[in-house]
Motif scaffolding. Structure first.
Motif, PDB file in Angstrom:
ATOM      1  N   GLU A  93       0.853  -1.195   0.000  1.00 56.35           N
ATOM      2  CA  GLU A  93       0.000   0.000   0.000  1.00 56.35           C
ATOM      3  C   GLU A  93       0.884   1.239   0.000  1.00 56.35           C
ATOM      4  O   GLU A  93       1.759   1.371   0.862  1.00 56.35           O
ATOM      5  CB  GLU A  93      -0.844   0.060   1.282  1.00 56.35           C
ATOM      6  CG  GLU A  93      -1.619  -1.185   1.584  1.00 56.35           C
ATOM      7  CD  GLU A  93      -2.983  -1.153   0.944  1.00 56.35           C
ATOM      8  OE1 GLU A  93      -3.438  -0.067   0.567  1.00 56.35           O
ATOM      9  OE2 GLU A  93      -3.576  -2.229   0.818  1.00 56.35           O
ATOM     10  N   THR A  94       0.643   2.147  -0.964  1.00 61.11           N
ATOM     11  CA  THR A  94       1.401   3.397  -0.939  1.00 61.11           C
ATOM     12  C   THR A  94       0.560   4.511  -1.550  1.00 61.11           C
ATOM     13  O   THR A  94      -0.663   4.367  -1.661  1.00 61.11           O
ATOM     14  CB  THR A  94       2.774   3.219  -1.631  1.00 61.11           C
ATOM     15  OG1 THR A  94       3.566   4.374  -1.405  1.00 61.11           O
ATOM     16  CG2 THR A  94       2.641   2.952  -3.116  1.00 61.11           C
ATOM     17  N   VAL A  95       1.201   5.620  -1.918  1.00 56.99           N
ATOM     18  CA  VAL A  95       0.474   6.781  -2.440  1.00 56.99           C
ATOM     19  C   VAL A  95       0.908   7.014  -3.878  1.00 56.99           C
ATOM     20  O   VAL A  95       2.081   6.866  -4.216  1.00 56.99           O
ATOM     21  CB  VAL A  95       0.762   8.031  -1.573  1.00 56.99           C
ATOM     22  CG1 VAL A  95       0.029   9.238  -2.116  1.00 56.99           C
ATOM     23  CG2 VAL A  95       0.364   7.790  -0.131  1.00 56.99           C
ATOM     24  N   THR A 128       9.834  12.900  -1.130  1.00 58.29           N
ATOM     25  CA  THR A 128       9.059  12.833   0.112  1.00 58.29           C
ATOM     26  C   THR A 128       9.287  14.078   0.976  1.00 58.29           C
ATOM     27  O   THR A 128      10.209  14.865   0.733  1.00 58.29           O
ATOM     28  CB  THR A 128       9.487  11.611   0.940  1.00 58.29           C
ATOM     29  OG1 THR A 128      10.866  11.762   1.284  1.00 58.29           O
ATOM     30  CG2 THR A 128       9.284  10.315   0.176  1.00 58.29           C
ATOM     31  N   ASN A 129       8.474  14.213   2.008  1.00 57.15           N
ATOM     32  CA  ASN A 129       8.665  15.301   2.966  1.00 57.15           C
ATOM     33  C   ASN A 129      10.042  15.197   3.605  1.00 57.15           C
ATOM     34  O   ASN A 129      10.729  16.203   3.779  1.00 57.15           O
ATOM     35  CB  ASN A 129       7.606  15.216   4.071  1.00 57.15           C
ATOM     36  CG  ASN A 129       6.238  15.634   3.564  1.00 57.15           C
ATOM     37  OD1 ASN A 129       6.131  16.523   2.716  1.00 57.15           O
ATOM     38  ND2 ASN A 129       5.205  15.001   4.069  1.00 57.15           N
ATOM     39  N   GLU A 130      10.421  13.972   3.968  1.00 57.50           N
ATOM     40  CA  GLU A 130      11.677  13.772   4.674  1.00 57.50           C
ATOM     41  C   GLU A 130      12.851  14.206   3.798  1.00 57.50           C
ATOM     42  O   GLU A 130      13.782  14.859   4.264  1.00 57.50           O
ATOM     43  CB  GLU A 130      11.816  12.294   5.074  1.00 57.50           C
ATOM     44  CG  GLU A 130      10.838  11.839   6.164  1.00 57.50           C
ATOM     45  CD  GLU A 130       9.413  11.593   5.647  1.00 57.50           C
ATOM     46  OE1 GLU A 130       9.172  11.780   4.439  1.00 57.50           O
ATOM     47  OE2 GLU A 130       8.553  11.212   6.458  1.00 57.50           O
ATOM     48  N   TYR A 156      12.841  17.993   3.436  1.00 56.62           N
ATOM     49  CA  TYR A 156      13.327  18.595   4.675  1.00 56.62           C
ATOM     50  C   TYR A 156      14.850  18.546   4.701  1.00 56.62           C
ATOM     51  O   TYR A 156      15.520  19.542   4.979  1.00 56.62           O
ATOM     52  CB  TYR A 156      12.741  17.867   5.885  1.00 56.62           C
ATOM     53  CG  TYR A 156      13.279  18.361   7.210  1.00 56.62           C
ATOM     54  CD1 TYR A 156      12.749  19.500   7.820  1.00 56.62           C
ATOM     55  CD2 TYR A 156      14.331  17.709   7.841  1.00 56.62           C
ATOM     56  CE1 TYR A 156      13.258  19.967   9.012  1.00 56.62           C
ATOM     57  CE2 TYR A 156      14.851  18.165   9.034  1.00 56.62           C
ATOM     58  CZ  TYR A 156      14.312  19.294   9.628  1.00 56.62           C
ATOM     59  OH  TYR A 156      14.824  19.758  10.812  1.00 56.62           O
ATOM     60  N   GLY A 193       8.598   6.979   3.566  1.00 55.04           N
ATOM     61  CA  GLY A 193       8.500   8.391   3.906  1.00 55.04           C
ATOM     62  C   GLY A 193       7.058   8.828   3.869  1.00 55.04           C
ATOM     63  O   GLY A 193       6.150   8.003   4.045  1.00 55.04           O
ATOM     64  N   THR A 194       6.848  10.119   3.627  1.00 46.46           N
ATOM     65  CA  THR A 194       5.482  10.643   3.588  1.00 46.46           C
ATOM     66  C   THR A 194       5.324  11.641   2.445  1.00 46.46           C
ATOM     67  O   THR A 194       6.275  12.328   2.076  1.00 46.46           O
ATOM     68  CB  THR A 194       5.122  11.375   4.907  1.00 46.46           C
ATOM     69  OG1 THR A 194       6.127  12.358   5.184  1.00 46.46           O
ATOM     70  CG2 THR A 194       5.038  10.395   6.070  1.00 46.46           C
ATOM     71  N   ARG A 248       1.504   7.881   4.182  1.00 46.46           N
ATOM     72  CA  ARG A 248       2.707   7.063   4.145  1.00 46.46           C
ATOM     73  C   ARG A 248       3.061   6.593   2.734  1.00 46.46           C
ATOM     74  O   ARG A 248       2.201   6.127   1.991  1.00 46.46           O
ATOM     75  CB  ARG A 248       2.517   5.813   5.006  1.00 46.46           C
ATOM     76  CG  ARG A 248       2.603   6.055   6.502  1.00 46.46           C
ATOM     77  CD  ARG A 248       4.010   6.389   6.949  1.00 46.46           C
ATOM     78  NE  ARG A 248       4.988   5.390   6.523  1.00 46.46           N
ATOM     79  CZ  ARG A 248       5.189   4.223   7.110  1.00 46.46           C
ATOM     80  NH1 ARG A 248       4.485   3.889   8.166  1.00 46.46           N
ATOM     81  NH2 ARG A 248       6.095   3.390   6.665  1.00 46.46           N
ATOM     82  N   PHE A 284      11.367  12.446  10.262  1.00 43.05           N
ATOM     83  CA  PHE A 284       9.976  12.890  10.436  1.00 43.05           C
ATOM     84  C   PHE A 284       9.774  13.515  11.821  1.00 43.05           C
ATOM     85  O   PHE A 284       9.114  14.540  11.961  1.00 43.05           O
ATOM     86  CB  PHE A 284       9.041  11.693  10.232  1.00 43.05           C
ATOM     87  CG  PHE A 284       7.591  12.073  10.141  1.00 43.05           C
ATOM     88  CD1 PHE A 284       7.073  12.638   8.987  1.00 43.05           C
ATOM     89  CD2 PHE A 284       6.739  11.876  11.218  1.00 43.05           C
ATOM     90  CE1 PHE A 284       5.733  12.988   8.892  1.00 43.05           C
ATOM     91  CE2 PHE A 284       5.394  12.225  11.133  1.00 43.05           C
ATOM     92  CZ  PHE A 284       4.896  12.782   9.971  1.00 43.05           C
ATOM     93  N   TYR A 287       4.438   7.937  12.301  1.00 42.13           N
ATOM     94  CA  TYR A 287       4.108   6.974  11.247  1.00 42.13           C
ATOM     95  C   TYR A 287       2.984   6.043  11.703  1.00 42.13           C
ATOM     96  O   TYR A 287       2.085   5.715  10.924  1.00 42.13           O
ATOM     97  CB  TYR A 287       5.341   6.151  10.860  1.00 42.13           C
ATOM     98  CG  TYR A 287       6.313   6.870   9.949  1.00 42.13           C
ATOM     99  CD1 TYR A 287       6.115   8.196   9.584  1.00 42.13           C
ATOM    100  CD2 TYR A 287       7.429   6.205   9.442  1.00 42.13           C
ATOM    101  CE1 TYR A 287       7.008   8.843   8.758  1.00 42.13           C
ATOM    102  CE2 TYR A 287       8.327   6.847   8.596  1.00 42.13           C
ATOM    103  CZ  TYR A 287       8.115   8.165   8.262  1.00 42.13           C
ATOM    104  OH  TYR A 287       8.998   8.803   7.429  1.00 42.13           O
TER     105      TYR A 287
END
Lengths: 348, 524
Positions: free
Chosen positions: A221-223, A322-324, A327, B293-294, B304, B342, B357
Motif C-alpha cells: 500500500e502506498t500513495v 518525500t517530505n523527509e 526537509y 517516507g510521507t 505514508r 519525520f 508513522y
C-alpha cells in the motif's frame, strides 16, 4: 418508535433501520452475509443478477431492491433460497467460458467464488453460448464479453462515478451486450474504474496480462506518484516488478484511480533508469563509482564556497520527493552549505 | 476532498480538473448530481464543462476583470455576507468598493469576452450559495498578475463569507504529488519548514539551535533568479534534485543557456532527463516506489509512502545521498531511519508535531495542523479565525498580460497538461499504452482559425513566439475560442516552453506567465 424508522425481523433477529433502507443494507449492518453479483456499495441499485434473493412472506425477493417495511419477516438463507441461488449461478455459468485455469481473475473472481460456494462443477443447463471473437483494440482494457454476466456495474461506474458514459447495454435478449457506441473500440478516459468493479474476468488490465494472479504476488500500500490528489494505491508485485495497480474502497479516493495511477507504473522498472552515477569527462557523461562522484561534488562545492561564498551555490528540490527528503534538502542548503538559495517547482 | 460532495455551488476557475485532478473531478460530478451548481471559467471548453451549469469562456489573462465583474453584481444585488465582513475581515472600504463598482457586467464583458448575462448568472449563483467552494490551479497563478488573481478570488470568497467553514473556501488544487509537502518543508528561499520566515531573528535563532549551526540571515534566490544569477556569473553551482527545468521552465533557450553557464551542475534523478544531460555530475536517485517516507496531498493530508520494490543497480535513496554530500561539506547529518527525520520535522514545525508513522497508518493519514499526539488533525482551515486576525480585502484592478496579440503575433498561446501525460513526461512517456493513445504533441486550434490558415487536423504548422519556434501537428477543435491556441508541455520533440517567456513574471512571487504568450501560426 420514531416515524422515520421501521422495525423488521431478519433471520429471527429484530432490527430498526431508517425508512428507505434496503433489506440487503439492513442485513449487512447486522453482519449477515448475502451474496451479490450486480450490487456495488458505491453505485446505485441495479437488481439484475438476482443472486441476493431472500424470502419475504414465503416469496423470493431481491434484497438489494426491496425496501424494509414495518413488520417484515425476512429469511436470508433457507434450503429453498439457497437452491434458487444455486440455480441462478448455474444459469449464469451455463453461458460462461470454463477457462478459470487461464483466467486473469482466478482466485479473485466473484462468480468463481459463488460457483465454489455452491460447488457447481458442471452446469446443469445446456444451451446456446454467446461467442464473441472480436477483440477491443484499445491499449489499456481487455474486454472479454463472453465472460460478461451483464451485471451493469461497469456501465454505472462509468456514468455515475466517472461522468463519462463510454459504454452501455446494446441489443436485446440473448444478444444483449455491453459495448461502446456502434461497437467501436473503447475510446474513453481509460480510468479503469470498470476493471475495479467487474465481478468476473470480463474486464482486466491489458498491460498486466499474464504477469501474475494471486499466488506469489506481494501487495504494498502506498500513495500515487502523480498529481496532488494523493490517491492510495495498492501495487501487486512479482519478483521486484510492479505488475498491477489497484485501490481499496476505504481510502480517500474510495478505490478509484485515473489512467496514470492505474496504468502508469512501468517506469519504475524501466530499463532507462539511472543505475550508476555519471561524471562528465571530456564533455561526455561516463559511469563512475559513488565515492568518486560524491568526493568530486564535495571538493567542487567547497572550492566554490571558499572562493565566492555560500550564496554562489543554489539548490532546487523536488515536489516529487518525500517530505523527509525535502526537509533534508533544505537543511543541507541552509545548514550544510550556508545559504537560503533553495526553491522548488511549486510555481511551474 | 470528501467535503467537495457537499458543496451547493462549485466555482472552478483556471483548472482543467477532469484531466489534471481526475479524482477530485469525480467528487465535483457527485456534487452536481446531488443538485449543486457547477460554474466554470476557462478559456477552453475543458471536459468538465459537460457537467457545468454555467461556463464562462473568458480570454486568457482576464481573470481579475471577470472576478471583479462578478463581485460587482454580488455587491449591487446585496448578496454579500455583512456579518462575516464586519466580524472577520477588514479593508472592505470605500476604495475597494469603488474599484469593484467600476467593473459593471458590461465593462467586464468587454474585457473578458464573456456575455454579461453569464457573468450576472454566475455571480448570482455563487452569491446565493450557502456552501460555495472555489477551485483553482495554474490557470489562475501562472500569470504576470497571478497574485492579483488569487487576491481577487479571496475577495470574492470573503465578501460572501465562504471561508472557514465546511464545504466552502478557496481551494488551490496541487498539481504534483508532494507540492504541498515540499512547500511545507521549507524548500523556498524565504521560509524555513512551516512557512517560518528566515529573516525573523527569533525564528532564525530557533533553527540555529535545532540544527546546531549559524544560518544565513537574508532571503535566498527564487528558482528563476537562480538561472538569471547563473547567467550573471553570481551563481556558480546548482544542485537539482528531481526536477527537469529544461522542459518545465519558461523559455527553454534561456534555461539551457543559464544551466550551461554554471561552473558545476549536479542533477539527481531517476532518468537521464533533458536537464541531466547538461550536468557535470548525475546521481541516480530512487523513485517513490523504492523508499519510505510521507507525501502531503492537496488537502494537507500527510500519508505514508512505502517501499514497493528494490532500487535498480546502484541507485541510492535520495536522503542518503543528501547526507553524504552534507558530510563532505563538513556538516554531519545522521539519522538511523526515516522516521527520525519525520520526528525532527515535528520539532521544527509544531503543526506536524502530533504526527507519527503509526498514527498516520492507523488513522488513514493526518491533516495538518496536528500539534499534539491526541489532536485529530484539521479538516479545514480558518475555523476559529485567520492567522493575521482579520482577513483583508485587497484592492485589485485588471492589468492586461505582458504580451497582447498584435499583427506579428496574433494568437494567444496557453499551455497545460493532458489527462494521459504527466509534466515533462519522464514517467508517462515511457508507458507504451499511454503513448499509444497520447504519444504525439499537437497544437489545439479553433476550427475556424484552422480553416482560415488553410490547415486541417494532422497538418504541421510552425508556431513562433518572440523566443523561438516549434513545428507541431494541428488539432482543429472547438475547445479553444478563436484567437487562442493550446499546446501541452509534455513533449520534448515540440516543447511548448520554447515559446513561453521567462521575463514575464508576477512581480511578487515571480511565477512565470505560462498561460499567456503571443504567437504566430504558419503552415509549414
Amino acid at each position: 418508535m420514531k416515524h422515520d424508522m421501521v422495525t423488521i425481523t431478519i433471520d429471527g433477529r429484530k432490527t430498526s433501520v431508517p425508512v428507505g433502507t434496503t433489506i440487503l443494507a439492513a442485513a449487512q449492518q447486522m453482519g449477515i452475509h448475502i451474496p451479490v453479483l450486480c450490487h456495488h456499495p458505491k453505485l446505485t441499485v441495479t437488481g439484475a443478477c438476482r443472486v441476493c434473493i431472500v424470502e419475504i412472506g414465503g416469496q423470493p425477493v431481491t434484497s438489494c431492491t426491496a425496501v424494509a417495511e414495518e413488520g417484515m419477516e425476512v429469511t436470508t438463507a433457507s434450503p429453498y433460497i439457497e437452491g434458487l441461488r444455486r440455480d441462478i449461478v448455474d444459469l449464469i455459468l451455463s453461458d460462461h467460458p470454463y477457462d478459470c485455469m487461464v483466467c486473469e481473475r482466478a482466485g479473485d473472481c466473484e462468480l468463481q467464488e459463488l460457483a465454489y460456494k455452491y460447488s457447481i462443477r458442471q452446469p446443469v443447463f445446456q444451451g446456446e453460448r454467446r461467442i464473441y471473437t472480436k477483440r477491443d483494440g484499445n491499449p489499456f482494457i481487455e474486454r472479454d464479453m463472453e465472460k460478461c454476466i451483464l451485471c451493469g456495474r461497469c456501465v454505472k461506474v462509468c456514468d455515475e462515478v466517472q461522468g463519462v458514459g463510454a459504454i452501455d447495454y446494446a441489443y436485446k435478449g440473448f444478444e444483449t451486450k455491453i459495448c461502446p457506441p456502434f461497437e467501436r473500440d473503447l475510446d474513453c478516459e481509460f480510468c479503469g474504474q470498470c476493471i475495479a468493479v467487474c465481478p468476473t474476468g470480463a474486464l482486466v488490465s491489458k498491460p498486466s496480462l499474464g504477469k501474475g494472479r494471486k499466488r506469489n504476488v506481494n501487495t504494498v500500500e502506498t500513495v500515487c506518484p502523480y498529481c496532488g490528489c494523493g490517491c492510495n494505491i495498492t501495487y501487486d508485485v512479482v519478483k521486484n516488478e510492479v505488475i498491477r495497480a489497484r485501490s481499496r474502497q476505504d481510502t480517500i479516493n474510495e478505490g478509484w484511480l485515473c489512467v496514470k495511477g492505474k496504468f502508469g507504473f512501468s517506469f519504475i522498472n524501466s530499463p532507462d533508469r539511472l543505475t550508476t552515477p555519471l561524471i562528465r569527462k571530456d564533455g561526455k557523461l561516463v559511469p563512475a563509482g559513488w565515492d568518486e562522484a560524491l568526493d568530486l561534488i564535495g571538493e567542487r562545492l567547497r572550492k566554490i564556497r571558499a572562493a565566492d561564498g555560500p550564496d554562489a551555490i543554489a539548490g532546487l528540490s523536488s515536489a516529487r520527493c518525500t517530505n523527509e527528503e525535502n526537509y533534508l534538502f533544505q537543511k543541507l542548503m541552509r545548514a550544510g552549505v550556508g545559504t537560503n538559495n533553495v526553491d522548488h517547482c511549486a510555481r511551474y | 476532498m470528501a467535503e467537495i460532495e457537499n458543496n451547493d455551488v462549485l466555482f472552478v476557475i483556471g483548472s482543467n480538473t477532469k484531466e489534471n485532478h481526475p479524482i477530485i473531478a469525480q467528487r465535483m460530478i457527485k456534487a452536481v448530481r446531488r443538485g449543486a451548481t457547477l460554474i466554470i471559467a476557462d478559456p477552453r471548453r475543458v471536459p468538465l464543462v459537460r457537467h457545468a451549469g454555467i461556463w464562462m469562456q473568458h480570454r486568457p489573462g482576464t481573470d481579475v476583470a471577470l472576478l471583479n465583474g462578478m463581485m460587482h453584481v454580488i455587491l449591487a444585488e446585496g448578496l454579500t455576507d455583512r456579518a462575516f465582513i464586519d466580524e472577520r475581515t477588514e479593508g472592505f472600504d470605500e476604495a475597494f468598493r469603488k474599484t469593484v463598482e467600476e467593473y459593471t457586467p458590461e465593462a467586464a464583458s468587454k474585457i473578458t469576452g464573456v456575455p454579461k448575462e453569464k457573468i450576472i448568472a454566475a455571480a448570482r449563483a455563487y452569491g446565493k450559495g450557502k456552501r460555495a467552494g472555489i477551485y483553482y490551479t495554474m490557470g489562475i497563478t501562472q500569470h504576470s498578475h497571478g497574485t492579483d488573481n488569487v487576491y481577487a478570488i479571496a475577495n470574492l470568497a470573503l465578501m460572501t463569507g465562504n471561508l472557514g467553514k465546511e464545504s466552502a473556501g478557496v481551494n488551490p488544487l496541487r498539481g504534483q504529488n508532494n507540492v504541498q509537502g515540499s512547500s511545507d518543508m521549507g524548500c523556498a528561499p524565504n521560509v524555513y519548514p512551516g512557512y517560518q520566515r528566515v529573516t525573523v531573528p527569533m525564528v532564525k535563532e530557533r533553527f540555529e539551535e535545532l540544527w546546531g549551526v549559524k544560518l544565513a540571515d537574508r532571503d535566498g534566490l527564487m528558482a528563476n533568479e537562480m538561472l538569471d544569477g547563473a547567467l550573471a556569473g553570481k551563481v556558480k553551482a546548482l544542485y537539482i534534485m528531481g526536477e527537469n527545468p529544461v522542459l518545465s521552465d519558461p523559455d527553454t533557450g534561456h534555461t539551457t543557456k543559464a544551466l550551461k553557464a554554471l561552473d558545476f551542475l549536479i542533477v539527481q534523478d531517476i532518468f537521464l532527463t533533458e536537464t541531466a544531460e547538461l550536468a557535470h555530475v548525475v546521481l541516480p536517485g530512487t523513485s517513490f516506489a523504492e523508499k519510505v517516507g510521507t507525501f502531503t496531498n492537496t488537502e494537507r493530508r500527510v500519508q505514508r509512502v512505502r517501499r514497493v520494490v528494490d532500487a535498480p543497480g546502484q541507485a541510492r535513496k535520495d536522503s542518503l545521498i543528501i547526507m553524504e554530500i552534507s558530510l563532505r561539506l563538513g556538516y554531519e547529518m545522521h539519522y538511523h531511519h526515516t522516521e527520525e527525520i519525520f520526528h525532527e520535522i515535528g520539532r521544527a514545525w509544531p503543526a506536524m508535531a502530533g504526527m507519527s508513522y503509526s498514527r498516520i497508518d492507523e488513522e488513514g493519514g493526518l491533516q495538518w495542523p496536528c500539534p499534539t499526539p491526541d489532536h485529530p488533525g484539521t479538516q479545514f482551515l480558518f475555523k476559529g479565525g485567520f492567522p493575521r486576525g482579520k482577513a483583508r480585502f485587497t484592492n485589485v484592478k485588471y492589468r492586461p498580460p505582458v504580451e497582447v496579440p498584435d499583427e506579428e503575433y496574433p494568437f494567444v498561446l496557453t499551455t497545460g497538461r493532458l489527462l494521459f501525460q504527466y509534466h515533462t513526461g519522464g514517467m508517462t512517456r515511457r508507458e507504451k499504452a499511454i503513448e499509444a493513445v497520447a504519444g504525439r504533441p499537437y497544437v489545439e486550434i479553433n476550427r475556424q482559425d484552422a480553416k482560415a490558415l488553410g490547415v486541417a487536423s494532422g497538418d504541421k504548422v510552425k508556431v513562433t513566439s518572440r523566443r523561438g519556434s516549434i513545428t507541431i501537428p494541428v488539432h482543429a477543435s472547438l475547445r479553444p475560442d478563436r484567437g487562442v491556441v493550446f499546446i501541452p508541455f509534455h513533449y520534448r520533440e515540440a516543447a511548448a516552453n520554447v515559446l513561453t517567456s521567462s521575463t514575464a513574471v508576477d512581480p511578487i512571487c515571480k511565477i512565470p506567465e505560462l498561460k499567456v504568450a503571443t504567437v504566430r501560426v504558419e503552415k509549414s
